[in-house]
Design a protein around this motif. Sequence first.
Motif, short mmCIF file in Angstrom:
data_model
loop_
_atom_site.label_atom_id
_atom_site.label_comp_id
_atom_site.label_asym_id
_atom_site.label_seq_id
_atom_site.Cartn_x
_atom_site.Cartn_y
_atom_site.Cartn_z
N GLY A 287 39.05 7.75 42.22
CA GLY A 287 37.87 8.38 41.62
C GLY A 287 38.12 9.84 41.26
O GLY A 287 39.26 10.30 41.16
N ASP A 288 37.04 10.59 41.09
CA ASP A 288 37.12 12.00 40.73
C ASP A 288 37.23 12.89 41.96
O ASP A 288 36.77 12.52 43.05
N ASN A 289 37.81 14.06 41.78
CA ASN A 289 37.87 15.10 42.81
C ASN A 289 38.57 14.61 44.08
O ASN A 289 38.03 14.67 45.17
N VAL A 290 39.79 14.12 43.90
CA VAL A 290 40.56 13.56 45.02
C VAL A 290 41.86 14.35 45.18
O VAL A 290 42.59 14.58 44.22
N ILE B 252 42.32 15.48 39.93
CA ILE B 252 43.16 14.78 40.91
C ILE B 252 44.40 15.63 41.17
O ILE B 252 45.01 16.17 40.25
N ASN C 270 33.43 6.95 49.08
CA ASN C 270 33.24 8.31 48.58
C ASN C 270 33.08 9.28 49.75
O ASN C 270 32.60 8.91 50.81
N GLY D 81 40.71 9.24 37.97
CA GLY D 81 39.59 9.99 37.43
C GLY D 81 40.02 11.40 37.10
O GLY D 81 41.19 11.67 36.84
N SER D 82 39.08 12.34 37.16
CA SER D 82 39.36 13.74 36.86
C SER D 82 39.50 14.57 38.13
O SER D 82 38.99 14.20 39.18
N GLY E 112 37.54 6.18 46.46
CA GLY E 112 36.34 6.72 45.83
C GLY E 112 36.50 8.17 45.43
O GLY E 112 37.59 8.74 45.46
N SER E 113 35.40 8.81 45.07
CA SER E 113 35.39 10.20 44.64
C SER E 113 35.18 11.13 45.83
O SER E 113 34.67 10.74 46.87
N ASN E 114 35.59 12.38 45.63
CA ASN E 114 35.41 13.46 46.62
C ASN E 114 36.11 13.13 47.94
O ASN E 114 35.52 13.25 49.01
N CYS E 115 37.36 12.74 47.84
CA CYS E 115 38.14 12.37 49.03
C CYS E 115 39.34 13.30 49.19
O CYS E 115 39.87 13.82 48.21
#
Length: 136
Positions: free
Chosen positions: A41-44, A23, A103, A20-21, A84-87
Motif C-alpha cells: 500500500g501507500d506510505n510503507v 515507499i 493498515n 503504492g506511493s 497495507g498502508s502506513n506500515c
Amino acid sequence: AGSNIRIDDFCILKGKINMGSNIHLGSHSVLGGQNHAITIGDNVGISNGASIYTATENFLSNYRGNPTIDNKNRDIISGDVLIGSNCIIGANVIILPGVTIGNNVSIGANVIIASDVKDNTYVLNGNKNREFTGRM
C-alpha cells in the motif's frame, strides 16, 4: 506503480510486485514474488535486509527440495502477500507466503511473520499483534 518510490542499493525484486506511493525499500531487501503477487500500500517503509516471499519450501514436509529439483518432488508453500498502508517493516524481518498485513502496522526488527497481522497493531519479538494504545 505509485509515485515517490525509493529503492536503495543491493535490493532484489523479482516477480509481480505492486507498489503504492511513498515507499522506501532499505538496502539488501528482497521482494521475491514467484508465481504470486506482492502488493504494498501507500506510505510503507521496509528497512534494510527485510525479505518478503510468495513461495518457499515446506520445511515440515517429507520432501527435501530446492530450485534444481523437479516441482513434482517438492512441497512448496505459496500465496500472495499483501501489506497495507502506513506500515513500517523493521530490519531483517521475514514475511512468508500468503500473509496479509493490515493498515497502520509496525513490525520490529528480526521478526518472522508467518500469519496475518490485523490493522492497528505492532509485532515485536514476544509481543505479537498488540493493539496500539498511543497516537498513530
